[in-house]
Scaffold this motif. Structure first.
Motif, mmCIF file in Angstrom:
data_model
loop_
_atom_site.group_PDB
_atom_site.id
_atom_site.type_symbol
_atom_site.label_atom_id
_atom_site.label_comp_id
_atom_site.label_asym_id
_atom_site.label_seq_id
_atom_site.Cartn_x
_atom_site.Cartn_y
_atom_site.Cartn_z
ATOM 1 N N LYS A 4 1.039 -1.319 -0.109
ATOM 2 C CA LYS A 4 -0.015 0.339 -0.115
ATOM 3 C C LYS A 4 0.434 1.420 -0.275
ATOM 4 O O LYS A 4 0.768 2.558 -0.271
ATOM 5 N N LEU A 5 1.642 1.204 1.142
ATOM 6 C CA LEU A 5 3.077 2.162 0.942
ATOM 7 C C LEU A 5 3.274 2.875 -0.201
ATOM 8 O O LEU A 5 3.567 3.592 -1.209
ATOM 9 N N HIS A 6 4.067 1.483 -0.966
ATOM 10 C CA HIS A 6 4.603 1.379 -2.545
ATOM 11 C C HIS A 6 3.680 2.242 -3.492
ATOM 12 O O HIS A 6 4.178 2.696 -4.320
ATOM 13 N N LYS A 7 2.656 1.839 -3.447
ATOM 14 C CA LYS A 7 1.428 2.267 -4.706
ATOM 15 C C LYS A 7 1.001 3.436 -3.941
ATOM 16 O O LYS A 7 1.500 4.282 -4.819
ATOM 17 N N ALA A 8 1.216 4.257 -2.824
ATOM 18 C CA ALA A 8 0.798 5.503 -2.581
ATOM 19 C C ALA A 8 2.359 6.457 -2.986
ATOM 20 O O ALA A 8 1.888 7.499 -3.701
ATOM 21 N N ALA B 77 2.192 9.777 -6.320
ATOM 22 C CA ALA B 77 2.329 10.522 -5.866
ATOM 23 C C ALA B 77 3.531 11.160 -7.222
ATOM 24 O O ALA B 77 3.600 12.311 -7.397
ATOM 25 N N LEU B 78 4.391 9.882 -7.858
ATOM 26 C CA LEU B 78 5.138 10.043 -8.565
ATOM 27 C C LEU B 78 5.229 10.599 -9.704
ATOM 28 O O LEU B 78 5.111 11.361 -10.416
ATOM 29 N N ASN B 79 4.181 9.475 -10.106
ATOM 30 C CA ASN B 79 3.452 9.689 -11.263
ATOM 31 C C ASN B 79 2.342 10.909 -11.661
ATOM 32 O O ASN B 79 2.029 10.961 -12.625
ATOM 33 N N ALA B 80 2.221 11.238 -10.336
ATOM 34 C CA ALA B 80 1.331 12.756 -10.099
ATOM 35 C C ALA B 80 2.321 14.108 -10.440
ATOM 36 O O ALA B 80 1.709 15.334 -10.979
#
Length: 150
Positions: free
Chosen positions: A21-25, A29-32
């Motif tokens: 879940k942390l990796h996904k968040a 964020a990086l893709n945004a």
């Protein structure tokens, strides 16, 4: 059964799920965040003139002052230019790019909204209080010890 009664779980599966879940968040964020290079290309050539717009803290390089009683402004001569301080939170740094030497004297020009700064290297700068810009800047070959406005 002790684990189900509120004791923290040491299960590697739960830890992995939390990490996922942390990796996904983090990935979202990086893709945004926009790509800076693509953003710069889309903006094209931008005319950027960096300058000092504010200075916080004490006036450690203050060398002279002038007071303007009508507008109740205090001009403080500093290394970087003139710091203007007034009531109601008025504060501005009128920065000079040419004479980064201590100020010898500062003087308000009454009725026109300008302040003049004489530096120890015989430079004279004239600033407009409204636009907060340097209107004129010159350096004399002879000693300039003070200035007077009329």
């Amino acid at each position: 059964r002790a684990h189900r009664r509120g004791c923290p779980s040491r299960s590697p599966i739960r830890a992995m799920f939390k990490l996922t879940k942390l990796h996904k968040a983090v990935t979202e964020a990086l893709n945004a965040v926009p790509n800076v290079d693509d953003l710069a290309k889309s903006l094209g050539a931008v005319d950027v003139r960096p300058r000092v717009v504010s200075e916080h803290g004490g006036l450690h390089s203050a060398t002279c002052i002038a007071y303007e009683p009508v507008q109740r402004l205090l001009a403080v001569g500093v290394d970087a230019g003139v710091k203007i301080i007034g009531g109601d939170g008025v504060e501005a740094l009128l920065a000079t790019r040419h004479h980064v030497e201590p100020a010898r004297c500062v003087e308000f020009m009454p009725g026109v909204g300008r302040v003049m700064r004489v530096s120890v290297d015989n430079g004279i700068d004239v600033f407009d209080l409204h636009s907060q810009t340097c209107l004129a800047s010159t350096r004399w070959t002879i000693d300039v010890t003070c200035a007077c406005s009329m």
